[in-house]
Design a protein around this motif. Structure first.
Motif, short mmCIF file in Angstrom:
data_model
loop_
_atom_site.label_atom_id
_atom_site.label_comp_id
_atom_site.label_asym_id
_atom_site.label_seq_id
_atom_site.Cartn_x
_atom_site.Cartn_y
_atom_site.Cartn_z
N UNK A 50 0.85 -1.20 0.00
CA UNK A 50 0.00 0.00 0.00
C UNK A 50 0.88 1.25 0.00
N UNK A 51 1.57 1.52 -1.09
CA UNK A 51 2.46 2.68 -1.10
C UNK A 51 1.73 4.00 -0.86
N UNK A 52 0.42 4.02 -1.11
CA UNK A 52 -0.35 5.25 -0.92
C UNK A 52 -0.74 5.47 0.54
N UNK A 53 -0.63 4.44 1.37
CA UNK A 53 -1.04 4.53 2.77
C UNK A 53 -0.09 5.41 3.56
N UNK A 54 -0.64 6.37 4.31
CA UNK A 54 0.22 7.14 5.21
C UNK A 54 0.47 6.30 6.46
N UNK A 55 1.74 6.11 6.76
CA UNK A 55 2.13 5.29 7.90
C UNK A 55 3.25 6.01 8.62
N UNK A 86 -2.99 5.32 8.79
CA UNK A 86 -4.16 6.17 8.52
C UNK A 86 -4.89 5.67 7.28
N UNK A 87 -5.59 4.55 7.37
CA UNK A 87 -6.30 4.04 6.20
C UNK A 87 -7.45 4.96 5.81
N UNK A 88 -7.79 4.93 4.52
CA UNK A 88 -8.89 5.76 4.02
C UNK A 88 -10.02 4.92 3.44
N UNK A 89 -9.91 3.60 3.57
CA UNK A 89 -10.96 2.71 3.07
C UNK A 89 -10.98 1.43 3.88
N UNK A 90 -12.09 0.71 3.78
CA UNK A 90 -12.18 -0.58 4.46
C UNK A 90 -11.12 -1.54 3.94
N UNK A 91 -10.84 -1.47 2.65
CA UNK A 91 -9.84 -2.37 2.06
C UNK A 91 -8.46 -2.10 2.65
N UNK A 92 -8.14 -0.84 2.88
CA UNK A 92 -6.85 -0.53 3.49
C UNK A 92 -6.80 -1.00 4.94
N UNK A 93 -7.91 -0.89 5.66
CA UNK A 93 -7.94 -1.43 7.02
C UNK A 93 -7.68 -2.93 6.99
N UNK A 94 -8.32 -3.63 6.06
CA UNK A 94 -8.11 -5.07 5.94
C UNK A 94 -6.64 -5.40 5.68
N UNK A 95 -6.01 -4.67 4.77
CA UNK A 95 -4.61 -4.94 4.44
C UNK A 95 -3.70 -4.68 5.63
N UNK A 132 -9.57 8.19 11.75
CA UNK A 132 -9.95 9.59 11.57
C UNK A 132 -10.16 9.98 10.12
N UNK A 133 -9.55 9.24 9.17
CA UNK A 133 -9.74 9.57 7.76
C UNK A 133 -10.82 8.72 7.09
N UNK A 134 -11.39 7.80 7.84
CA UNK A 134 -12.60 7.10 7.39
C UNK A 134 -13.78 7.94 7.86
#
Length: 496
Positions: A50-55, A86-95, A132-134
């Motif tokens: 997830x290179x787009x994910x802020x971590x 800081x995920x922005x979608x359910x899919x990012x939370x899953x990952x 917070x970003x969801x």
């Protein structure tokens, strides 16, 4: 600052913008333990997947994510905060959850950080998943009287969004303008309107939840009724993030009442105000809000805001009526309260708003005093006994106690204070403060109540939960936890 939030801001109850960092940006600035090594591998995996994910890696700048509103005093002793995603979608939370599960890293779900029981505390070897970003309001369906929202939506923002529809979301904790729907769900938050509309659980129809293996499940129904299978919505609501991460909620909405009115009733003493509550129950009126301020609380608010509440009486019942027949409701309420000695006023809109703001944010705290707060609840008929017990605890432990209460449902927020001797270290809290708060909780249990009405157990009140829950009860709850999170990676050390 909301009342309950302020009540915990500088002590543990009962007992910023950090620089973004990609996982591949170099060595992380934290210790090289085995757990830290696993966390580094999680960060590496997420950087690739997830290179787009802020971590954000553990650092000084992430310390804010190590505490909640009740544990902020710990910041002074922290060198590093946790890693934060800081995920922005359910899919990012899953990952994120799958990566953490692969490497055995604990995950701490976090909403707005306004919790009052240490439920979102984390250390530098854990991974905080911030919601917070969801923060999307996905849907509003006026005809179904439901909305679908992500967990990061702020309670007050949802109601502002609903205004054009003539609808509102009923739960309104005192922190409504800063707390998120996800956090409210995590603790089954209550608030002022519980007297008529119930707590958060009564307004949640369905949830989308990411489990500890990264799977996404939908529980509940969009319909008001639904009895297929076990009621897993009620299991997740109030579970404090130990069973899963909520990524969407279908919430029940109500029509905005055609009228609202604030009624105040002042009494000579705390005992008289508490006794007057039974007159409301015996009447035909069902207020949406009933708040009781005892004498010490009125004095405190006057001292910290410059208000003149104590000039009007020694205790206050602050009441909101809503709906049709507001004049008839008000007349019946006035008759009931005047019959038991109340000085009753139908407040103007402006004066009513000022009083409600004093309820939410009027209490203050003396820096020369230690304090501890709580959120015990008792059957509402036992409220007078609870207030009458305060002097007993004060004398036993040498402390001072005042409280405001959601009197419509028996939920009290006592504040226990103790004056610091000259030269005392403010960070060294005397044990009698905790002991006095525990004594109040124990008495609430004796009256058929609970040690936590709405703030949750978190990490701060586990000892009190042990007083309330039997061994078999706790064993059953741990079995549910193991079934959903066999590796115990979700919010360890919290709630149960």
């Amino acid at each position: 600052m909301p009342t309950e939030l302020a009540a915990h801001a500088s002590s543990t109850p009962f007992a910023g913008s950090a620089p973004a960092a990609t996982a591949g940006s170099g060595s992380a600035p934290f210790a090289g333990s085995e757990t830290a090594g696993r966390l580094q591998r999680v960060i590496g995996d997420l950087a690739s997947e997830l290179p787009q994910l802020e971590l954000r890696v553990p650092s000084v700048e992430t310390r804010e994510y190590a505490v909640d509103a009740s544990t902020r005093t710990r910041l002074a002793n922290l060198d590093l905060g946790p890693a934060v995603a800081f995920p922005v979608s359910a899919e990012e939370v899953q990952a994120v959850v799958r990566a953490a599960a692969r490497h055995g890293v604990a995950v701490v779900p976090r909403g707005a950080g306004s919790g009052l029981a240490g439920g979102a505390t984390a250390d530098q070897e854990q991974l905080v998943v911030s919601t917070e970003r969801l923060n999307r309001i996905v849907e509003v369906s006026p005809l179904d009287e439901v909305a679908v929202v992500e967990p990061g939506v702020i309670n007050a923002d949802l109601n502002r969004h609903l205004e054009p529809y003539g609808l509102f979301y009923a739960p309104d904790p005192a922190s409504w303008d800063i707390s998120s729907i996800g956090g409210n769900i995590a603790t089954n938050a209550g608030g002022l309107r519980c007297a008529k509309y119930g707590v958060t659980r009564e307004s949640i129809l369905a949830l989308d939840v990411v489990l500890a293996d990264g799977s996404l499940v939908h529980v509940g129904h969009r319909s008001i009724k639904g009895v297929t299978g076990l009621d897993l919505v009620s299991v997740f609501v109030g579970s404090e993030g130990i069973l899963g991460i909520v990524v969407a909620a279908t919430v029940r909405l109500r029509p905005v009442p055609v009228a609202r009115r604030t009624v105040s009733a002042f009494f000579e003493s705390t005992a008289a105000g508490a006794d007057a509550l039974s007159a409301i129950t015996r009447s035909t009126v069902r207020p949406s809000v009933v708040e009781l301020f005892d004498s010490r609380t009125l004095e405190n608010i006057d001292q910290h805001t410059g208000s003149t509440l104590t000039a009007r009486g020694g205790a206050l019942l602050l009441i909101e009526l809503d709906g049709y027949g507001i004049d008839e409701q008000s007349a019946d309420l006035r008759a009931a309260l005047e019959a038991v000695g109340g000085l009753v006023t139908e407040e103007s809109v402006e004066d009513g708003e000022a009083l409600w703001e004093l309820r939410r944010s009027g209490r203050g705290f003396d820096p020369a005093e230690w304090f501890a707060g709580g959120d015990i609840a008792v059957p509402k008929s036992r409220i007078p006994e609870m207030f009458a017990h305060f002097p007993v605890v004060e004398e036993r432990f040498g402390v001072t106690i005042g409280a405001v209460a959601h009197a419509g449902d028996g939920n009290l927020h006592p504040i226990v204070t103790l004056r610091m001797p000259e030269g005392a270290d403010p960070s060294v809290v005397p044990p009698q403060l905790h002991d006095a708060a525990s004594a109040l909780a124990q008495f609430a249990l004796e009256l058929g109540g609970t040690v936590s009405g709405e703030h949750g157990i978190g990490s701060s009140k586990l000892d009190l939960a042990a007083l309330e829950l039997s061994d078999r009860n706790r064993a059953a709850q741990h079995a549910i936890k193991r079934a959903l999170d066999p590796a115990a990676l979700f919010n360890p050390g919290k709630a149960i």
